[in-house]
Design a protein around this motif. Structure first.
Motif, mmCIF file in Angstrom:
data_model
loop_
_atom_site.group_PDB
_atom_site.id
_atom_site.type_symbol
_atom_site.label_atom_id
_atom_site.label_comp_id
_atom_site.label_asym_id
_atom_site.label_seq_id
_atom_site.Cartn_x
_atom_site.Cartn_y
_atom_site.Cartn_z
ATOM 1 N N ALA A 132 -16.438 -37.407 45.819
ATOM 2 C CA ALA A 132 -15.198 -37.690 46.557
ATOM 3 C C ALA A 132 -14.745 -36.494 47.402
ATOM 4 C CB ALA A 132 -14.097 -38.077 45.575
ATOM 5 N N CYS A 133 -15.479 -35.388 47.339
ATOM 6 C CA CYS A 133 -15.104 -34.135 48.032
ATOM 7 C C CYS A 133 -13.710 -33.684 47.614
ATOM 8 C CB CYS A 133 -15.203 -34.293 49.548
ATOM 9 S SG CYS A 133 -16.889 -34.497 50.120
ATOM 10 N N ALA A 134 -13.407 -33.831 46.336
ATOM 11 C CA ALA A 134 -12.101 -33.422 45.814
ATOM 12 C C ALA A 134 -12.009 -31.901 45.785
ATOM 13 C CB ALA A 134 -11.893 -33.988 44.414
ATOM 14 N N SER A 135 -10.848 -31.390 46.136
ATOM 15 C CA SER A 135 -10.587 -29.954 46.058
ATOM 16 C C SER A 135 -10.043 -29.579 44.694
ATOM 17 C CB SER A 135 -9.592 -29.532 47.132
ATOM 18 O OG SER A 135 -10.182 -29.686 48.403
ATOM 19 N N SER A 136 -9.388 -30.537 44.048
ATOM 20 C CA SER A 136 -8.841 -30.304 42.715
ATOM 21 C C SER A 136 -8.749 -31.632 41.980
ATOM 22 C CB SER A 136 -7.477 -29.617 42.784
ATOM 23 O OG SER A 136 -6.582 -30.370 43.554
ATOM 24 N N ILE A 137 -8.553 -31.514 40.666
ATOM 25 C CA ILE A 137 -8.428 -32.706 39.828
ATOM 26 C C ILE A 137 -7.321 -32.491 38.801
ATOM 27 C CG2 ILE A 137 -10.813 -33.487 40.102
ATOM 28 C CD1 ILE A 137 -11.484 -32.258 37.380
ATOM 29 N N VAL A 138 -6.796 -33.602 38.318
ATOM 30 C CA VAL A 138 -5.887 -33.605 37.182
ATOM 31 C C VAL A 138 -6.560 -34.443 36.109
ATOM 32 C CG1 VAL A 138 -3.631 -34.331 36.300
ATOM 33 C CG2 VAL A 138 -3.812 -33.354 38.606
ATOM 34 N N LEU A 139 -6.754 -33.853 34.945
ATOM 35 C CA LEU A 139 -7.319 -34.566 33.803
ATOM 36 C C LEU A 139 -6.207 -35.344 33.117
ATOM 37 C CD1 LEU A 139 -9.253 -31.545 32.233
ATOM 38 C CD2 LEU A 139 -10.120 -33.184 33.915
ATOM 39 N N SER A 140 -6.547 -36.448 32.490
ATOM 40 C CA SER A 140 -5.534 -37.189 31.741
ATOM 41 C C SER A 140 -6.185 -38.071 30.689
ATOM 42 C CB SER A 140 -4.685 -38.056 32.670
ATOM 43 O OG SER A 140 -5.462 -39.110 33.214
ATOM 44 N N HIS A 141 -5.456 -38.255 29.623
ATOM 45 C CA HIS A 141 -5.845 -39.255 28.632
ATOM 46 C C HIS A 141 -4.591 -39.669 27.881
ATOM 47 C CE1 HIS A 141 -5.946 -35.791 25.852
ATOM 48 N NE2 HIS A 141 -5.938 -36.662 24.844
ATOM 49 N N ASN A 142 -4.681 -40.789 27.220
ATOM 50 C CA ASN A 142 -3.534 -41.272 26.453
ATOM 51 C C ASN A 142 -3.767 -41.065 24.964
ATOM 52 O OD1 ASN A 142 -5.563 -43.414 26.596
ATOM 53 N ND2 ASN A 142 -4.061 -44.700 25.554
ATOM 54 N N HIS A 143 -2.678 -41.010 24.225
ATOM 55 C CA HIS A 143 -2.713 -40.983 22.771
ATOM 56 C C HIS A 143 -2.051 -42.271 22.280
ATOM 57 C CE1 HIS A 143 -3.136 -36.346 21.949
ATOM 58 N NE2 HIS A 143 -4.239 -36.891 22.412
ATOM 59 N N PRO A 144 -2.849 -43.248 21.841
ATOM 60 C CA PRO A 144 -2.278 -44.513 21.375
ATOM 61 C C PRO A 144 -1.284 -44.345 20.232
ATOM 62 C CG PRO A 144 -4.649 -44.727 21.668
ATOM 63 C CD PRO A 144 -4.312 -43.270 21.823
ATOM 64 N N SER A 145 -1.406 -43.264 19.463
ATOM 65 C CA SER A 145 -0.504 -43.029 18.332
ATOM 66 C C SER A 145 0.916 -42.705 18.786
ATOM 67 C CB SER A 145 -1.016 -41.856 17.491
ATOM 68 O OG SER A 145 -0.933 -40.649 18.245
ATOM 69 N N GLY A 146 1.063 -42.289 20.046
ATOM 70 C CA GLY A 146 2.371 -41.871 20.539
ATOM 71 C C GLY A 146 2.629 -40.390 20.343
ATOM 72 N N ASN A 147 1.726 -39.698 19.657
ATOM 73 C CA ASN A 147 1.859 -38.259 19.418
ATOM 74 C C ASN A 147 1.441 -37.507 20.683
ATOM 75 O OD1 ASN A 147 1.786 -35.619 18.537
ATOM 76 N ND2 ASN A 147 0.205 -35.951 16.995
ATOM 77 N N LEU A 148 2.329 -36.694 21.216
ATOM 78 C CA LEU A 148 2.031 -35.959 22.447
ATOM 79 C C LEU A 148 1.325 -34.627 22.223
ATOM 80 C CD1 LEU A 148 5.271 -36.649 24.494
ATOM 81 C CD2 LEU A 148 2.958 -37.441 25.011
ATOM 82 N N LYS A 149 1.221 -34.170 20.985
ATOM 83 C CA LYS A 149 0.620 -32.870 20.706
ATOM 84 C C LYS A 149 -0.886 -32.913 20.978
ATOM 85 C CE LYS A 149 0.111 -29.330 17.211
ATOM 86 N NZ LYS A 149 0.181 -28.980 15.817
ATOM 87 N N PRO A 150 -1.385 -31.954 21.788
ATOM 88 C CA PRO A 150 -2.829 -31.927 22.038
ATOM 89 C C PRO A 150 -3.603 -31.523 20.787
ATOM 90 C CG PRO A 150 -1.752 -30.081 23.146
ATOM 91 C CD PRO A 150 -0.672 -30.916 22.529
ATOM 92 N N SER A 151 -4.741 -32.160 20.589
ATOM 93 C CA SER A 151 -5.606 -31.821 19.457
ATOM 94 C C SER A 151 -6.422 -30.575 19.808
ATOM 95 C CB SER A 151 -6.557 -32.987 19.158
ATOM 96 O OG SER A 151 -7.508 -33.109 20.209
ATOM 97 N N PRO A 152 -7.022 -29.932 18.806
ATOM 98 C CA PRO A 152 -7.922 -28.807 19.109
ATOM 99 C C PRO A 152 -9.052 -29.225 20.059
ATOM 100 C CG PRO A 152 -7.399 -28.834 16.769
ATOM 101 C CD PRO A 152 -6.836 -30.106 17.357
ATOM 102 N N GLN A 153 -9.536 -30.461 19.918
ATOM 103 C CA GLN A 153 -10.587 -30.965 20.808
ATOM 104 C C GLN A 153 -10.067 -31.107 22.242
ATOM 105 O OE1 GLN A 153 -9.689 -32.449 17.893
ATOM 106 N NE2 GLN A 153 -11.481 -32.283 16.590
ATOM 107 N N ASP A 154 -8.812 -31.547 22.397
ATOM 108 C CA ASP A 154 -8.205 -31.653 23.734
ATOM 109 C C ASP A 154 -8.144 -30.279 24.392
ATOM 110 O OD1 ASP A 154 -7.734 -34.375 23.259
ATOM 111 O OD2 ASP A 154 -5.626 -34.063 22.707
ATOM 112 N N ILE A 155 -7.737 -29.283 23.627
ATOM 113 C CA ILE A 155 -7.597 -27.921 24.145
ATOM 114 C C ILE A 155 -8.966 -27.363 24.540
ATOM 115 C CG2 ILE A 155 -6.935 -25.559 23.533
ATOM 116 C CD1 ILE A 155 -4.744 -26.917 21.695
#
Length: 156
Positions: A96-119
């Protein structure tokens, strides 16, 4: 000396063509200037029927002016995880010749805290992006009614 069919087929390769043809004008693209902008774009393009059911990983592709080129769903997984392959993420960003990206994913549990794997994944993809000159601006974790921004928390 005769050349066999097998020898000829060794030299035949597929040609690779890249093209990008958006269906909208550049001035109609939303611009990302904050994590809230990114969340709004993501939330309005997420299948809300699945946001509390299964985890999905998506990227927002941006041009040099931080205008949205598109959103790509990298993966769709189960209740507690999904696979985000960095090779696929950057293959799409490069195409896509992107200059930048934003990563995203959802947490179905509703918990917003990132996991060690997310980090760890965020660090890995950010490092790879630096080598390719594709900046990772943020990693947004979304839930049904809120979000967490790695950039806002100084984690990128």
């Amino acid at each position: 000396m005769a050349i066999s069919k097998n020898q000829i087929s060794l030299y035949q390769v597929s040609e690779i063509n890249l093209s990008y043809q958006p269906k909208f004008r550049a001035n109609e693209r939303p611009q990302i200037s904050s994590s809230k902008d990114a969340f709004d774009v993501l939330y309005n393009n997420w299948d809300l029927g699945k946001i509390q059911m299964l985890e999905q990983f998506k990227i927002i592709l941006l041009n040099r002016a931080n205008k949205v080129i598109g959103i790509f769903q990298v993966s769709s997984g189960g209740i507690s995880g999904t696979v985000a392959d960095p090779k696929l993420i950057f293959a799409v960003a490069l195409k896509a010749c992107a200059s930048s990206i934003v990563l995203s994913h959802n947490h179905p549990s509703g918990n917003l805290k990132p996991s060690p794997q997310d980090i760890e994944l965020t660090k890995k993809i950010t490092t790879a992006g630096n080598y390719l000159d594709i900046r990772v601006l943020d990693h947004i974790i979304i839930t049904n009614d809120s979000y967490f921004s790695f950039a806002d928390e100084g984690m990128i």
